[in-house]
Design a protein around this motif. Structure first.
Motif, mmCIF file in Angstrom:
data_model
loop_
_atom_site.group_PDB
_atom_site.id
_atom_site.type_symbol
_atom_site.label_atom_id
_atom_site.label_comp_id
_atom_site.label_asym_id
_atom_site.label_seq_id
_atom_site.Cartn_x
_atom_site.Cartn_y
_atom_site.Cartn_z
ATOM 1 N N ILE A 113 -42.613 114.804 -2.666
ATOM 2 C CA ILE A 113 -42.043 115.546 -3.723
ATOM 3 C C ILE A 113 -43.024 116.781 -4.369
ATOM 4 O O ILE A 113 -42.708 117.928 -4.628
ATOM 5 C CB ILE A 113 -41.173 114.899 -4.620
ATOM 6 C CG1 ILE A 113 -40.010 114.049 -4.080
ATOM 7 C CG2 ILE A 113 -40.562 115.844 -6.015
ATOM 8 C CD1 ILE A 113 -39.388 113.311 -5.065
ATOM 9 N N ALA A 297 -35.477 110.851 -4.798
ATOM 10 C CA ALA A 297 -34.662 111.957 -4.374
ATOM 11 C C ALA A 297 -33.302 111.560 -3.692
ATOM 12 O O ALA A 297 -32.343 112.299 -3.731
ATOM 13 C CB ALA A 297 -35.341 112.847 -3.070
ATOM 14 N N THR A 301 -29.327 111.603 -7.002
ATOM 15 C CA THR A 301 -28.675 112.592 -6.679
ATOM 16 C C THR A 301 -27.241 112.458 -5.870
ATOM 17 O O THR A 301 -26.183 112.943 -6.250
ATOM 18 C CB THR A 301 -29.287 113.496 -5.774
ATOM 19 O OG1 THR A 301 -29.946 112.778 -4.672
ATOM 20 C CG2 THR A 301 -30.787 114.063 -6.425
ATOM 21 N N LEU A 362 -28.599 120.304 -9.616
ATOM 22 C CA LEU A 362 -29.971 120.892 -10.388
ATOM 23 C C LEU A 362 -30.081 122.066 -10.654
ATOM 24 O O LEU A 362 -30.224 123.083 -9.833
ATOM 25 C CB LEU A 362 -30.993 120.322 -9.248
ATOM 26 C CG LEU A 362 -31.044 118.810 -8.778
ATOM 27 C CD1 LEU A 362 -31.973 118.705 -7.591
ATOM 28 C CD2 LEU A 362 -31.406 118.062 -10.128
ATOM 29 N N VAL A 366 -35.651 122.197 -8.446
ATOM 30 C CA VAL A 366 -36.980 121.431 -8.869
ATOM 31 C C VAL A 366 -38.049 122.595 -8.746
ATOM 32 O O VAL A 366 -38.288 123.539 -8.080
ATOM 33 C CB VAL A 366 -37.444 120.348 -7.668
ATOM 34 C CG1 VAL A 366 -38.517 119.365 -7.950
ATOM 35 C CG2 VAL A 366 -36.092 119.800 -7.306
ATOM 36 N N CYS A 435 -34.283 120.868 0.706
ATOM 37 C CA CYS A 435 -34.508 119.496 0.681
ATOM 38 C C CYS A 435 -34.353 118.908 1.961
ATOM 39 O O CYS A 435 -33.874 119.206 2.913
ATOM 40 C CB CYS A 435 -32.889 119.234 -0.004
ATOM 41 S SG CYS A 435 -32.622 117.481 -0.189
HETATM 42 C C1 LZ1 Z 1 -35.596 116.003 -4.948
HETATM 43 C C2 LZ1 Z 1 -34.593 115.517 -6.005
HETATM 44 C C3 LZ1 Z 1 -35.234 115.277 -7.176
HETATM 45 C C4 LZ1 Z 1 -36.301 115.369 -7.775
HETATM 46 C C5 LZ1 Z 1 -37.385 116.128 -6.748
HETATM 47 C C6 LZ1 Z 1 -36.897 116.279 -5.548
HETATM 48 N N1 LZ1 Z 1 -34.976 116.192 -3.854
HETATM 49 C C7 LZ1 Z 1 -33.608 115.443 -5.247
HETATM 50 N N2 LZ1 Z 1 -33.751 115.802 -3.995
#
Ligand code: LZ1
Length: 490
Positions: A113, A297, A301, A362, A366, A435
């Motif tokens: 991430i 992640a 979510t 979100l 991100v 993602c």
């Molecule tokens: C991510 C999420 C949250 C934070 C960073 C990356 N991917 C959810 N999916």
């Protein structure tokens, strides 16, 4: 001279100097609200409802603007055109990850991430391959989700149609899918190791969304010199990582190179293949951080989407009835739903898309960062500048999705009831940082929701029309309001 006067004079000079240097630096960046010294624009923003603040700024300054979080400039992209131009047309330059002081300390740039550059590229490619349906030996990811879906249904049966808050059970299922992929096996929902792991992650999510952590992100000195919940966050993360390391050692001892059982085995095999490369990114510390990231992640979510999705289905019984009709027709009552069914279930597919569009999980994606000094729409954005992209502005675009604030699966159906794709559907973001878990998440949402509706009718203890489906404001992730639901066996 009077010392007080001297002080005032000095402070005024400092302030002037600050404003001057700000405006010369701002010359190249996109326009935006005038920042105050030290604190930037935080007083002009509602930190509990950033998407609203950004939408207002975009009306005043256009689709590309700059806001200051403390002293740090952040460029915000608002609306489909700007987001697409950046993340797709200039995908490489916008593929950096922007991080906050708090995440910098927990991730140290390891894993997937919060990594950048070559490390990120290699680990991302590996994770994408491994998470593909047949990347991990004999048992497919689909089978693992189906197993979990059956357990989820049994767990919901135990509520005996009573009115309950579904948060805990719906939190277990996605976490367990990640466990199954990473550690080979799912856990019983009462297993102490499982509960401890989940509690630590949940606690961290709570801490991360607190006002204190936001303050720390704006003024990082707080992290080093003040006590506070950030220390609990760091402690929890360290404990989770030591558990993952322990599991990794168990895997190492029972590893069969020809029969990978799970993600950890695949990573260990990759480490073995690259053991002569001293520059290899496939190290134990990257393994532990990558696994940690998959939990971060993949748990909160998916679980929030399921919980929010059931609230929407509860609020819209006519939609639920149509999904159940489609389940009856295509799957029936006597076998588990599988992913192939989805292509024969356009209405259900549209409902899942509409849930994701409506809830806007979100709202600001991100954070990204630009990997070079770049020119974007005649602005100059220096290397490393953080970029926020408003996914809200795309998912709730009023032209693409008429009445965007209304939940309506028709947003994804054509006149004949076929599924209708949209380029504006980007709850998983778009471009090079899109993602990695998209496929996994979409399988889980489809299989969990159809399994639930195959086995239960949903009942609300209050009149569905009175249910509130507006998200409770939060910094990073949209959350549904608390609600209660009864799962009535069909
Ligand atoms: C991510 C999420 C949250 C934070 C960073 C990356 N991917 C959810 N999916």
């Amino acid at each position: 001279m009077d010392p007080a006067l001297l002080l005032v004079l000095c402070l005024s000079c400092l302030l002037l100097f600050f404003l001057q240097s700000q405006s010369s630096r701002r010359g190249k960046l996109p326009p935006g609200p005038t920042p105050l010294p030290i604190i930037g624009n935080i007083l002009q923003m509602d930190v509990k409802n950033m998407k609203k603040s950004f939408s207002n700024f975009s009306k005043a300054y256009g689709p590309v603007f700059t806001v200051y979080f403390g002293m740090k400039p952040i460029v915000v992209l608002h609306g489909y055109e700007a987001v697409k131009e950046a993340l797709i047309d200039q995908g490489e330059e916008f593929s950096g990850r922007g991080y906050f002081p708090v995440s910098e300390r927990t991730s140290k740039g390891l894993g997937i991430i919060f990594s950048n550059g070559n490390r990120w590229k290699e680990i991302r490619r590996f994770a994408l391959m491994t998470l593909r349906n047949f990347g991990m030996g004999k048992r497919s990811i689909e089978e693992r989700i189906q197993e979990e879906a059956r357990c989820l249904v049994e767990e919901l049966r135990k509520t005996k149609a009573s009115s309950c808050d579904p948060t805990f059970i719906l939190g277990c299922a996605p976490c367990n899918v990640i466990c199954s992929i990473i550690f080979q096996n799912r856990f019983d929902y009462k297993d102490q190791n499982f509960l401890t792991l989940m509690e630590r992650f949940n606690k961290n999510v709570k801490i991360l969304s607190s006002a204190w952590i936001q303050l720390c992100n704006n003024f990082p000195v707080l992290l080093d010199y003040f006590p506070g919940s950030h220390n609990k966050l760091f402690e929890n993360s360290a404990l989770i990582k030591s558990y993952i390391l322990e599991k990794t050692k168990e895997h190492q001892e029972s590893l069969d190179i020809n029969n990978p059982r799970d993600f950890i085995d695949c990573f260990l095999i990759k480490m073995e293949q690259e053991k002569h490369n001293s520059q290899s990114e496939f190290t134990t510390e990257n393994l532990v951080s990558t696994v940690f990231d998959l939990f971060v992640a993949g748990t909160e979510t998916t679980s929030t989407t399921l919980r929010y999705g059931l609230l929407l289905l509860l609020k819209h019984p006519e939609v639920t009835a149509k999904v159940q009709e489609e389940i009856d027709r295509v799957i029936g009552r006597h076998r588990s739903p599988c992913i192939q069914d989805r292509s024969h279930m356009p209405y259900t597919d549209a409902v899942v898309h509409e849930i994701q569009r409506y809830i806007d999980l979100l709202p600001n994606n991100v954070p990204h960062a630009v990997t070079h000094d770049i020119k974007f729409r005649n602005y100059l954005i220096p290397k490393g500048t953080a970029i926020l992209t408003s996914l809200t502005s795309v998912l709730h675009d009023g032209k693409e999705f008429p009445n965007p604030e209304k939940f309506n699966p028709g947003h994804f159906l054509d006149e004949s009831g076929n599924f209708k794709k949209s380029n504006f559907f980007m709850p998983f973001s778009t471009g090079k940082r899109m993602c990695v878990g998209e496929g996994l998440a979409r399988m889980e949402l489809f299989l969990f929701l159809t399994s639930i509706l195959q086995n239960f009718n949903l009942k609300s203890s209050i009149d569905p029309k009175k249910l509130n489906t507006t998200s409770i404001s939060s910094a990073f992730i949209s959350l549904p309001p608390l609600y209660k639901i009864c799962f009535i066996p069909v």
